[in-house]
Write a protein that holds these residues in place. Sequence first.
Motif, PDB file in Angstrom:
ATOM      1  N   UNK A  30       0.706  -1.539  -0.029  1.00  8.68           N
ATOM      2  CA  UNK A  30       0.071  -0.439   0.245  1.00  8.68           C
ATOM      3  C   UNK A  30       0.392   1.087  -0.105  1.00  8.68           C
ATOM      4  N   UNK A  31       1.069   2.325  -1.095  1.00  6.94           N
ATOM      5  CA  UNK A  31       1.596   3.620  -1.622  1.00  6.94           C
ATOM      6  C   UNK A  31       0.735   4.581  -0.901  1.00  6.94           C
ATOM      7  N   UNK A  32       1.709   5.248   0.210  1.00  7.93           N
ATOM      8  CA  UNK A  32       0.419   7.114  -0.060  1.00  7.93           C
ATOM      9  C   UNK A  32       0.606   7.859  -1.224  1.00  7.93           C
ATOM     10  N   UNK A  33      -0.221   8.455  -0.882  1.00  6.69           N
ATOM     11  CA  UNK A  33      -0.671   9.604  -2.313  1.00  6.69           C
ATOM     12  C   UNK A  33       0.324  10.273  -2.656  1.00  6.69           C
ATOM     13  N   UNK A  34       1.156  10.552  -1.567  1.00  6.89           N
ATOM     14  CA  UNK A  34       2.705  11.414  -2.710  1.00  6.89           C
ATOM     15  C   UNK A  34       3.507  10.663  -2.821  1.00  6.89           C
ATOM     16  N   UNK A  35       3.909   8.804  -2.292  1.00  8.27           N
ATOM     17  CA  UNK A  35       4.978   8.193  -2.466  1.00  8.27           C
ATOM     18  C   UNK A  35       4.542   7.340  -4.169  1.00  8.27           C
ATOM     19  N   UNK A  36       3.083   7.540  -4.198  1.00  9.81           N
ATOM     20  CA  UNK A  36       2.796   6.520  -5.995  1.00  9.81           C
ATOM     21  C   UNK A  36       3.065   8.396  -6.439  1.00  9.81           C
ATOM     22  N   UNK A  37       2.430   9.062  -6.384  1.00 12.85           N
ATOM     23  CA  UNK A  37       2.816  10.478  -7.487  1.00 12.85           C
ATOM     24  C   UNK A  37       4.749  10.253  -7.332  1.00 12.85           C
ATOM     25  N   UNK A  38       5.517  10.462  -6.627  1.00 13.58           N
ATOM     26  CA  UNK A  38       7.132  10.675  -7.104  1.00 13.58           C
ATOM     27  C   UNK A  38       7.628   9.088  -7.472  1.00 13.58           C
ATOM     28  N   UNK A  39       6.634   8.284  -7.943  1.00 12.27           N
ATOM     29  CA  UNK A  39       6.818   6.715  -8.342  1.00 12.27           C
ATOM     30  C   UNK A  39       6.273   7.067  -9.491  1.00 12.27           C
ATOM     31  N   UNK A  40       6.047   7.718  -9.689  1.00 15.65           N
ATOM     32  CA  UNK A  40       4.687   7.427 -11.415  1.00 15.65           C
ATOM     33  C   UNK A  40       6.055   8.495 -12.008  1.00 15.65           C
ATOM     34  N   UNK A  41       6.176   9.276 -11.308  1.00 18.75           N
ATOM     35  CA  UNK A  41       7.194  10.679 -11.777  1.00 18.75           C
ATOM     36  C   UNK A  41       8.675  10.268 -12.392  1.00 18.75           C
TER      37      UNK A  41
END
Length: 66
Positions: A30-41
Amino acid sequence: MSVCRAGGADRTGFFAAPGKEEAERIAGESLSFWRDVFRRLRKNPVAMGALVFLLVMTALRSWRPS
């Protein structure tokens, strides 16, 4: 038409829907919102290039004489 068993395709090539237990199982961490944002970036090379460009332009703007 044949009845499709779980895990196998019928003759039309469609698969049966998974059971409720399998559908509700968590597939990964499970990822937090910001962790998911930076991973996708980080996975997007065009977005990373644009980010580097913006950082360079910001740095040049802050160092130029007034």
